[in-house]
Enzyme design. Structure first.
Site: not given
Ligand code: ACO
Length: 326
Positions: A113, A253, A283
């Protein structure tokens, strides 16, 4: 003093739009979950047959027109991508061929990214050292080819697109005022496409186990992203001898709206001065910032004399920040 000016920008998103509701038909998710947890509403997906270099070509042609330069004036092509057309030749080489450009150096850089900002920093130093006068820096990704479409944790987060900028040596006030970059390879496993390289060559097993897709510890990535994005932003502003009040527009980003919110709070930048495009693009890894920069310029959000701050964080981990005067 030589400064590196952004002469022009261009961007391209593939035609096909994939909404959150479209994803909800394929995996156990909802528009409500995706919107509230990430800020994403829709993303664009490349058509079969479109390669990463095809996206760069579209964005680059628009950047040439915007900059008022002919392709033959370009001295170097730099493409940032995690999804090159092939392991080799580089995507930059294909862009050179497809645009019918001269036999100039053309190559890819891999900083996920952060790759567009890494490209700008590299381009800036090549211009300041006199190696080149005019450089095409682009970043493009077809994330839809490397997501695991059965993993709701990651598949909904990404989109495809390309952005490009033409850099040129300038003696004026405008241009790149400051740069800041870093990386921490110790945390590489938190966001990785495990297979397809020398560490895990492609095999039937790697394909069956979906090892050629994004593997991410989302919560961990989130925490590091906030810390490093604000570190890069704050230090770029400091190195430009400015304060956050001098910043007219911040282009972060766009991985998650909540990451942006937490970053601007720490970096003391108001939301009104922050450019948000994640709702329309998701993203796009390295392509996210050049697309947002191009849109912001075309929407009139950047006026002559404005100080624009940008910062990124990605796999590696990598991070970078710049202040650019327009
Ligand atoms: N729909 C519904 N539920 C979901 C989904 C979805 N698409 N995805 C995850 N969940 C569920 C999980 O399974 C979990 O359920 P559980 O509690 O029963 O296990 C619940 O939602 C909570 O999951 P978390 O991982 O705690 O959710 P969080 O609020 O942290 O959001 C996310 C997840 C969006 C991925 C977040 O952590 C995030 O944005 N992380 C950073 C991602 C990022 O910045 N990537 C960047 C770089 S990419 C690159 O460099 C190529």
């Amino acid at each position: 003093m030589i400064r590196t000016k952004i002469l022009g920008t261009g961007s391209y998103l593939p035609e096909k739009v994939m909404t959150n509701d479209d994803w909800a038909k394929l995996v156990d998710t909802t528009d409500e979950w995706i919107t509230s947890r990430t800020g994403i509403k829709e993303r664009h997906f490349a058509a079969p047959g479109q390669a990463t270099s095809d996206l760069v070509v579209e964005a680059a042609q628009k950047a040439f027109v915007d900059a008022g330069v002919d392709k033959d004036e370009i001295d170097i092509i730099i493409v940032g991508t995690v999804g090159a057309d092939n392991a080799y030749p580089s995507t930059g080489n294909w862009v050179q061929k497809k645009l019918g450009m001269k036999t100039i150096p053309s190559f890819d850089i891999s900083a996920a990214c952060s790759s567009f900002l890494y490209g700008l920093i590299l381009g800036d130093s090549l211009i300041k050292s006199g190696v080149a006068k005019t450089i095409l820096v682009s970043s493009a990704e077809i994330m839809s080819r490397i997501i695991n479409r059965e993993d709701r944790n990651t598949c909904v987060l990404f989109g495809d697109g390309a952005g490009a900028a033409v850099l040129r040596a300038s003696g004026g006030e405008e241009g790149i005022l400051s740069t800041y970059w870093g990386a921490d390879g110790n945390l590489g496993d938190l966001l990785i496409q495990p297979a397809g390289g020398s560490a895990m060559p492609a095999s039937r097993e790697t394909v069956d186990n979906k090892m050629h897709t994004v593997h991410m510890k989302g919560n961990e990535v989130f925490k590091h992203a906030v810390l490093r994005m604000q570190e890069a932003a704050v230090n770029a502003v400091k190195r430009a001898n400015l304060t956050s009040k001098d910043i007219d527009l911040f282009i972060p980003h766009q991985a998650n709206f909540r990451i942006i919110e937490a970053t601007i709070k720490r970096a003391k930048i108001p939301l009104e001065k922050t450019y948000i495009s994640i709702d329309k693009t998701a993203n796009m890894s390295g392509a996210t910032i050049p697309v947002a920069l191009d849109w912001a310029r075309r929407e009139g959000r950047i006026k002559p004399g404005d100080n624009v701050l940008t910062s990124a964080f990605g796999a590696g981990f990598t991070w970078a920040g710049l202040v650019i005067k327009f």
